[in-house]
Design an enzyme around this catalytic site. Structure first.
Site, PDB file in Angstrom:
ATOM      1  N   GLY A  12      -7.704  -7.699  -0.415  1.00  0.00           N
ATOM      2  CA  GLY A  12      -6.601  -8.352  -0.235  1.00  0.00           C
ATOM      3  C   GLY A  12      -6.999  -9.643   0.756  1.00  0.00           C
ATOM      4  CG  HIS A  13     -10.301 -12.318   0.234  1.00  0.00           C
ATOM      5  ND1 HIS A  13     -10.470 -11.845  -0.917  1.00  0.00           N
ATOM      6  CD2 HIS A  13     -10.516 -13.590   0.071  1.00  0.00           C
ATOM      7  CE1 HIS A  13     -10.998 -12.422  -1.682  1.00  0.00           C
ATOM      8  NE2 HIS A  13     -11.100 -13.748  -1.205  1.00  0.00           N
ATOM      9  N   GLY A  15      -3.974 -12.588   0.318  1.00  0.00           N
ATOM     10  CA  GLY A  15      -2.894 -12.400   0.512  1.00  0.00           C
ATOM     11  C   GLY A  15      -2.405 -12.789   1.849  1.00  0.00           C
ATOM     12  CE1 TYR A 138       4.347  -1.712  -0.096  1.00  0.00           C
ATOM     13  CE2 TYR A 138       5.898  -1.392   1.807  1.00  0.00           C
ATOM     14  CZ  TYR A 138       4.535  -1.844   1.124  1.00  0.00           C
ATOM     15  OH  TYR A 138       3.953  -2.627   1.993  1.00  0.00           O
ATOM     16  CB  THR A 166       8.002  -5.645  12.205  1.00  0.00           C
ATOM     17  OG1 THR A 166       9.221  -5.750  11.911  1.00  0.00           O
ATOM     18  CG2 THR A 166       7.342  -6.728  12.989  1.00  0.00           C
ATOM     19  CG  HIS A 181       8.880  -9.519   2.499  1.00  0.00           C
ATOM     20  ND1 HIS A 181       7.303  -9.495   2.342  1.00  0.00           N
ATOM     21  CD2 HIS A 181       9.032  -8.025   2.223  1.00  0.00           C
ATOM     22  CE1 HIS A 181       6.873  -8.473   1.929  1.00  0.00           C
ATOM     23  NE2 HIS A 181       7.698  -7.535   2.016  1.00  0.00           N
ATOM     24  NE  ARG A 249      15.722  -5.394   7.247  1.00  0.00           N
ATOM     25  CZ  ARG A 249      16.870  -4.459   7.274  1.00  0.00           C
ATOM     26  NH1 ARG A 249      17.316  -4.236   8.333  1.00  0.00           N
ATOM     27  NH2 ARG A 249      17.342  -3.969   6.187  1.00  0.00           N
ATOM     28  CG  ASP A 310      24.358  -4.678   4.099  1.00  0.00           C
ATOM     29  OD1 ASP A 310      24.094  -6.038   3.897  1.00  0.00           O
ATOM     30  OD2 ASP A 310      25.340  -4.199   4.691  1.00  0.00           O
TER      31      ASP A 310
END
Length: 350
Positions: A12-13, A15, A138, A166, A181, A249, A310
């Site tokens: 995944g280099h 990403g 997930y 996180t 996200h 968050r 939420d």
């Protein structure tokens, strides 16, 4: 310590996380990388992964490849999220064992923790109560990855580590309004709403050519563009946000996540528990929205759609173990948002 010429495979280099890890390793003097794009190596295919490991024999592996997304994508593409992540993990972790990888770092997510986990969330609250339903597939996949590393360590004496970051944001982020996200999606929504208010159609078309929305790009008609933006809550000087805006968050700059990952790989050994990676600081979605508005100079309005979920109300990491290892974050949310917005604009050549 890891030798600077040790052979390192970063799954995944390209990403958000993988690209940051690669840059961090290069900056620290590592020189021997084996890198494959998705077209060159499909990690979902066990035979392809096995052939790759047998041929290349990497000594160290960063498993940063994953199917990721925000609350919308997690809830809509539930089957894909559990299937693809389980397959990627199973293939890479098992092949690493079979081919004698010296150390592997598996990257997960703090969504592994229960919906009502005590705050801040420590590593030992894993599997103590039910998960948040919207991202359960997930989360289950990532929990399986943790337990797979732990089980291989116990049975086969491997040195496979797991870290749980996180919410991340930073260079090479995903700005897809359906699948990204919350922070990059919200930044893009605010930017586009500002452009609409200013009749900045050239900027809107450049944006859509960079990041098409459901096949609507910069060459589409104004009517089609307005329709797709409205679908995703972007109106003239107004932005709709899912939920009440009250959830809290935690956000970590992706390049710092990479630095923490490399630090753990260099300094931790034979640990059969995962390690949280975060800041230990949190902000509400509503305050995040206002902070992004200030950065972009957006003077419009926010509408919080309380008919939408939420998710978990709080997801704050206990980062005591990470601090005990000697690593602390440096980039706060205000500085990080400014850096991301500058990156976003520069990569659209506006």
């Amino acid at each position: 310590m890891i030798k600077k010429d040790a052979k390192i495979f970063i799954a995944g280099h390209r990403g958000l996380v993988g690209s940051a890890i690669l840059s961090n390793l290069k900056h620290k003097g590592y020189t021997n990388f084996v890198l494959k794009t998705h077209k060159e190596l499909d990690l979902l295919q066990q035979s392809a992964v096995n052939f790759f490991f047998e041929k290349e024999k990497p000594e160290y592996v960063f498993l940063a490849a994953a199917k990721v997304g925000g609350i919308v994508a997690n809830n809509v593409y539930r089957a894909e999220f559990i299937y693809e992540n389980l397959m990627i993990q199973n293939n890479v972790i098992h092949a690493s064992y079979v081919n004698g990888v010296k150390k592997l770092l598996f990257l997960g997510s703090t969504c592994i923790y229960p919906k009502d986990a005590p705050q801040p969330m420590s590593e030992d609250c894993l599997l103590t109560s039910p998960l948040e339903y919207t991202n359960e597939p997930y989360a289950i996949a990532k929990i399986a990855g943790i337990k797979m590393c732990e089980s291989y360590n116990i049975q086969y004496k491997t040195n496979f580590l797991s870290v749980m970051p996180t919410n991340l944001y930073g260079p090479n982020d995903n700005f897809d309004l359906e699948k990204s996200h919350v922070l990059p999606a919200l930044m893009r929504k605010v930017y586009l709403a500002k452009c609409l208010n200013e009749q900045g159609w050239l900027r809107i078309r450049i944006d859509l050519n960079m990041y098409p929305i459901e096949k609507v790009d910069g060459n589409s008609s104004e009517q089609d563009i307005l329709a797709i933006l409205k679908k995703y809550g972007v109106l003239d000087n107004t932005v709709e946000i899912w939920g009440s805006g009250k959830p809290m968050r935690e956000f970590l700059w992706s390049e710092e996540m990479a630095d923490a990952s490399v630090y753990v790989m260099e300094h931790a050994d034979n640990i059969n528990t995962h390690i949280n990676i975060g800041t230990g600081e949190e902000i509400s979605i509503e305050k995040l929205s206002l902070l992004i508005s200030k950065t972009i100079n957006f003077t419009g309005n926010f509408i919080f759609n309380t008919d939408k979920p939420d998710g978990s109300m709080r997801k704050l990491c206990d980062v005591s173990k990470l601090h005990d290892l000697g690593w602390h974050h440096k980039i706060g949310i205000v500085e990080g948002i400014e850096k991301l917005y500058k990156w976003y604009l520069s990569n659209k050549e506006i």
